[in-house]
Design a protein around this motif. Structure first.
Motif, PDB file in Angstrom:
ATOM      1  N   LYS A   1      -5.439   7.037   1.123  1.00  0.00           N
ATOM      2  CA  LYS A   1      -5.801   5.678   1.494  1.00  0.00           C
ATOM      3  C   LYS A   1      -6.880   5.127   0.555  1.00  0.00           C
ATOM      4  CE  LYS A   1      -6.669   3.080   5.659  1.00  0.00           C
ATOM      5  NZ  LYS A   1      -7.196   3.089   7.009  1.00  0.00           N
ATOM      6  N   GLN A   2      -7.838   5.968   0.269  1.00  0.00           N
ATOM      7  CA  GLN A   2      -8.947   5.570  -0.590  1.00  0.00           C
ATOM      8  C   GLN A   2      -8.439   5.290  -2.005  1.00  0.00           C
ATOM      9  OE1 GLN A   2     -12.012   8.519  -0.666  1.00  0.00           O
ATOM     10  NE2 GLN A   2     -13.510   7.148  -1.600  1.00  0.00           N
ATOM     11  N   LYS A   3      -7.568   6.182  -2.474  1.00  0.00           N
ATOM     12  CA  LYS A   3      -7.037   6.050  -3.832  1.00  0.00           C
ATOM     13  C   LYS A   3      -6.199   4.769  -3.957  1.00  0.00           C
ATOM     14  CE  LYS A   3      -5.639   7.868  -7.832  1.00  0.00           C
ATOM     15  NZ  LYS A   3      -6.095   8.837  -8.801  1.00  0.00           N
ATOM     16  N   VAL A   4      -5.378   4.507  -2.935  1.00  0.00           N
ATOM     17  CA  VAL A   4      -4.531   3.314  -2.950  1.00  0.00           C
ATOM     18  C   VAL A   4      -5.405   2.061  -2.980  1.00  0.00           C
ATOM     19  CG1 VAL A   4      -2.949   1.927  -1.559  1.00  0.00           C
ATOM     20  CG2 VAL A   4      -2.524   4.371  -1.871  1.00  0.00           C
ATOM     21  N   ALA A   5      -6.467   2.062  -2.186  1.00  0.00           N
ATOM     22  CA  ALA A   5      -7.367   0.902  -2.160  1.00  0.00           C
ATOM     23  C   ALA A   5      -7.968   0.677  -3.543  1.00  0.00           C
ATOM     24  CB  ALA A   5      -8.465   1.138  -1.129  1.00  0.00           C
ATOM     25  N   HIS A   6      -8.336   1.762  -4.185  1.00  0.00           N
ATOM     26  CA  HIS A   6      -8.916   1.668  -5.527  1.00  0.00           C
ATOM     27  C   HIS A   6      -7.895   1.113  -6.524  1.00  0.00           C
ATOM     28  CE1 HIS A   6     -11.038   2.725  -9.165  1.00  0.00           C
ATOM     29  NE2 HIS A   6      -9.981   3.398  -9.572  1.00  0.00           N
ATOM     30  N   LEU A   7      -6.656   1.619  -6.432  1.00  0.00           N
ATOM     31  CA  LEU A   7      -5.611   1.176  -7.368  1.00  0.00           C
ATOM     32  C   LEU A   7      -5.286  -0.302  -7.170  1.00  0.00           C
ATOM     33  CD1 LEU A   7      -3.296   4.290  -7.108  1.00  0.00           C
ATOM     34  CD2 LEU A   7      -4.349   3.469  -9.220  1.00  0.00           C
ATOM     35  N   LEU A   8      -5.229  -0.725  -5.893  1.00  0.00           N
ATOM     36  CA  LEU A   8      -4.925  -2.130  -5.617  1.00  0.00           C
ATOM     37  C   LEU A   8      -6.040  -3.029  -6.138  1.00  0.00           C
ATOM     38  CD1 LEU A   8      -3.264  -2.030  -2.094  1.00  0.00           C
ATOM     39  CD2 LEU A   8      -2.207  -2.622  -4.281  1.00  0.00           C
ATOM     40  N   GLU A   9      -7.246  -2.538  -6.060  1.00  0.00           N
ATOM     41  CA  GLU A   9      -8.370  -3.307  -6.569  1.00  0.00           C
ATOM     42  C   GLU A   9      -8.258  -3.423  -8.096  1.00  0.00           C
ATOM     43  OE1 GLU A   9     -12.167  -1.980  -4.919  1.00  0.00           O
ATOM     44  OE2 GLU A   9     -13.084  -2.756  -6.752  1.00  0.00           O
ATOM     45  N   LEU A  10      -7.852  -2.332  -8.712  1.00  0.00           N
ATOM     46  CA  LEU A  10      -7.715  -2.290 -10.169  1.00  0.00           C
ATOM     47  C   LEU A  10      -6.746  -3.353 -10.673  1.00  0.00           C
ATOM     48  CD1 LEU A  10      -8.675  -0.440 -12.564  1.00  0.00           C
ATOM     49  CD2 LEU A  10      -6.535   0.791 -12.288  1.00  0.00           C
ATOM     50  N   VAL A  11      -5.653  -3.565  -9.918  1.00  0.00           N
ATOM     51  CA  VAL A  11      -4.669  -4.552 -10.359  1.00  0.00           C
ATOM     52  C   VAL A  11      -4.866  -5.903  -9.657  1.00  0.00           C
ATOM     53  CG1 VAL A  11      -2.967  -2.796 -10.938  1.00  0.00           C
ATOM     54  CG2 VAL A  11      -2.925  -3.826  -8.667  1.00  0.00           C
ATOM     55  N   GLY A  12      -5.922  -6.008  -8.876  1.00  0.00           N
ATOM     56  CA  GLY A  12      -6.285  -7.286  -8.265  1.00  0.00           C
ATOM     57  C   GLY A  12      -5.403  -7.721  -7.109  1.00  0.00           C
ATOM     58  N   LEU A  13      -4.955  -6.765  -6.291  1.00  0.00           N
ATOM     59  CA  LEU A  13      -4.056  -7.130  -5.186  1.00  0.00           C
ATOM     60  C   LEU A  13      -4.507  -6.554  -3.844  1.00  0.00           C
ATOM     61  CD1 LEU A  13      -0.466  -6.836  -6.717  1.00  0.00           C
ATOM     62  CD2 LEU A  13      -1.601  -8.894  -5.911  1.00  0.00           C
TER      63      LEU A  13
ATOM     64  N   ALA B   1       0.829  -1.204   0.000  1.00  0.00           N
ATOM     65  CA  ALA B   1       0.000   0.000   0.000  1.00  0.00           C
ATOM     66  C   ALA B   1       0.868   1.260   0.000  1.00  0.00           C
ATOM     67  CB  ALA B   1      -0.936  -0.002   1.203  1.00  0.00           C
ATOM     68  N   ASP B   2       1.965   1.243   0.769  1.00  0.00           N
ATOM     69  CA  ASP B   2       2.852   2.409   0.831  1.00  0.00           C
ATOM     70  C   ASP B   2       3.593   2.627  -0.482  1.00  0.00           C
ATOM     71  OD1 ASP B   2       2.167   3.227   3.284  1.00  0.00           O
ATOM     72  OD2 ASP B   2       3.977   2.528   4.324  1.00  0.00           O
ATOM     73  N   ASN B   3       3.955   1.530  -1.138  1.00  0.00           N
ATOM     74  CA  ASN B   3       4.595   1.657  -2.451  1.00  0.00           C
ATOM     75  C   ASN B   3       3.658   2.324  -3.449  1.00  0.00           C
ATOM     76  OD1 ASN B   3       7.366   0.470  -3.245  1.00  0.00           O
ATOM     77  ND2 ASN B   3       6.642  -0.933  -1.672  1.00  0.00           N
ATOM     78  N   VAL B   4       2.414   1.850  -3.447  1.00  0.00           N
ATOM     79  CA  VAL B   4       1.437   2.397  -4.392  1.00  0.00           C
ATOM     80  C   VAL B   4       1.128   3.858  -4.050  1.00  0.00           C
ATOM     81  CG1 VAL B   4      -0.919   2.176  -5.261  1.00  0.00           C
ATOM     82  CG2 VAL B   4       0.451   0.134  -4.873  1.00  0.00           C
TER      83      VAL B   4
END
Lengths: 227, 353
Positions: free
Chosen positions: B122-134, B105-108
């Motif tokens: 935090k919200q943006k990171v969660a969205h990005l991680l979801e986008l790449v499936g992680l 999460a910190d890397n992203v």
């Protein structure tokens, strides 16, 4: 206690001397660590960012810093103590005593620490720096958020190494008038043939060194996520 | 998708001076990438492709030439302006280049530090991680992830600033074929869903084949051939391009096998080994039957392969044709008229086409 009295006949009578000497050693070490730590860290970072291929490549500044570090590291500490005495007098007002010892100690250990920091930060993957540059990070962000963060485990290990060699230096400075455990070991124990005092001083120094090593290792392991 | 060029490189030269040696890594290259393209740049290592694309975000300053991204002259920017411009150009790397000391999460979230509030980040990171499936890996460290997962994290990080361009510098070269496919599929999806323009550097034509719509082939610091994917694949002009394509379509391997067994083929005077290549609709024509019906030419298929490139089928057949010489000639003419490309292969010439 009897055993202690048997093997350390002179040392047991000097309890307050040992407490004071240990305090002086810790004081010299702590103050020097803070001052030399800041100076060494700054020079180490300066070296890494201005080196050829660094994020703020600057041949002139790099060469100046590099030469200063090499020069200071080339002077044997005992000689440095003597040579630096006039400067110490200007800064502290006297060339003798615990506080006075801090000036040569800083000059003796800061360049060493700078080199250690440079080596620690050189381990940070160039690709990671590049990735940070590619997302728009500037030099300040890269220093604090990438170099110091990524290099932290190595920085801790280098700091432990520097601290331990610093205690070594305080003993030397102490022997020629700086006070502390070195002073006790040489000027009391060695000169008066009270070997047990020397041995006791050594044991206390060993305890301090081991404690620093232990705490450093634990901290380094805590922040290291490479494996 | 409009035809507006989002990246415009003109007459780029990059010359390195190293210990008295001068290396011209990129020679006089111009490249124009349009918005929405997935532009492949192919070449062997040392061809200068990485150096060329690093010019786009000025990680590499060109010795000469001009760089325009999104209408902005990249070479004229101050360092502060350059940093802002770089946020719109994401980049991923062969070795991922994640920070080992930070969680996923910190890397992203790293690129967003100091740019938005903690909660927004935090919200943006969660969205990005979801986008790449992680999403479930947020609190892990990079060392705990597989290569493919690391590259997904790198992609999420590269997307944190909502870039319009993503540069992929050999991003799949350290991954196994299956993981490569999934990363490429992700890039394709991002291209479609976010309208992301992708510049894909690779030495594998397979990667280009899977997702690119345009391709440039680089050799010795120069672009030797370029065009849309289908025309490059169906009509490669330069030997290097042909070599890349034959490797990607596995025709090289097929030819090698056939040539190795050339003796056992026992070709007579009335037999010819030919490679037939066809693009698009002609794939569906019952060619082999037609040749027999019209000219009495019998075709024995030794190898066949159909690639679907950008929804266009591209077929390759290696056949032995038997018949009278004049009938054979007529059959070939028929093929040519049908838009089928014919290459006559000589089994005794072991050099692979």
């Amino acid at each position: 206690m009897n055993l202690l009295a048997k093997y350390f006949p002179n040392a047991v009578t000097m309890k307050s001397d040992f407490v004071q000497a240990t305090g002086e050693t810790l004081y010299m070490t702590a103050i020097t660590a803070i001052v030399a730590g800041i100076i060494g860290m700054a020079i180490g970072i300066g070296l890494i960012v201005t080196q050829p291929g660094g994020i703020l490549e600057n041949r002139v500044i790099y060469n100046i810093l590099d030469k200063i570090v090499n020069l200071c590291r080339s002077i044997p500490f005992v000689i440095l103590l003597a040579v630096i005495a006039p400067l110490t007098r200007i800064i502290v007002g006297t060339a003798i005593g615990t506080t006075a010892a801090i000036v040569p100690l800083v000059i003796g250990s800061a360049p060493f620490y700078a080199r250690q920091i440079q080596n620690a930060l050189a381990e940070v993957d160039r690709g990671v720096i590049e990735a940070a540059e590619s997302v728009g990070s500037g030099p300040i962000a890269i220093i604090f958020r990438v170099y110091l963060k990524e290099g932290l485990a190595d920085i801790i290990r280098s700091s432990v190494l520097t601290l331990i060699s610093l205690i070594d230096l305080t003993a030397m400075a102490g022997a020629i008038g700086g006070g502390g455990l070195g002073n006790l070991a040489i000027n009391v124990g060695y000169s008066r043939f009270e070997t047990d005092v020397t041995v006791m001083a050594m044991l206390i120094i060993l305890v301090i060194v081991f404690a620093i090593q232990l705490i450093g290792d634990l901290l380094a392991r805590h922040v290291d996520h490479t494996a | 998708m409009t035809n507006e060029a989002i990246i415009q490189l003109k007459d780029i030269d990059v010359t390195f001076h190293n210990k008295g040696q001068t290396v011209e890594a990129v020679k006089h290259v111009s490249l124009s990438v349009e918005r929405g393209d997935i532009y492949g740049v192919v070449g062997y290592s040392g061809a200068g492709k990485s150096t060329l694309v690093r010019v786009i975000n000025r990680l590499q300053r060109p010795t000469a030439g001009s760089v325009e991204v999104n209408g902005q002259d990249i070479l004229e920017l101050s360092s502060r302006e350059l940093r802002t411009a770089r946020t719109k150009i994401g980049m991923i790397f062969q070795h991922f280049n994640l920070m080992a000391s930070r969680t996923i999460a910190d890397n992203v979230g790293y690129p967003l530090k100091g740019r938005m509030s903690h909660a927004d980040r935090k919200q943006k990171v969660a969205h990005l991680l979801e986008l790449v499936g992680l999403s479930e890996k947020a609190t892990d460290y990079p060392a705990q992830l597989s290569g493919g997962q690391k590259q997904r994290v790198a992609i999420a990080r590269a997307l944190a600033n909502d870039p319009e361009i993503l540069i992929s510098d050999e991003a799949t070269s350290a991954l196994d074929p299956k993981t490569t496919s999934s990363i490429l599929a992700l890039l394709k999806r991002l291209n479609k869903e976010l309208g992301l323009t992708v510049v894909l550097i690779t030495h594998e034509m397979e990667a280009v084949k899977e997702i690119c719509n345009k391709v440039a082939v680089m050799e010795d610091g120069e672009i030797i051939e370029r065009g849309d994917l289908v025309s490059i694949f169906s009509r490669p002009q330069k030997p290097l391009t042909q070599d890349f394509i034959n490797t990607a379509t596995q025709i090289n391997q097929a030819l090698e096998k056939i040539f190795r067994q050339a003796d056992s083929l026992n070709l007579s005077e009335s037999q010819q080994l030919v490679q037939l290549q066809y693009v698009g609709a002609s794939t569906d024509a019952p060619l082999i039957t037609e040749l027999y019906k019209r000219y009495g030419v019998v075709s024995n298929i030794l190898y066949g392969n159909v690639e679907i490139l950008q929804d266009t089928p591209l077929g390759n057949l290696i056949v032995v044709m038997s018949g009278d010489p004049d009938k054979l000639a007529a059959a070939w003419q028929y093929c040519l008229d049908a838009g089928i490309h014919i290459t006559h292969l000589n089994p005794n010439d072991s050099e692979v086409a």
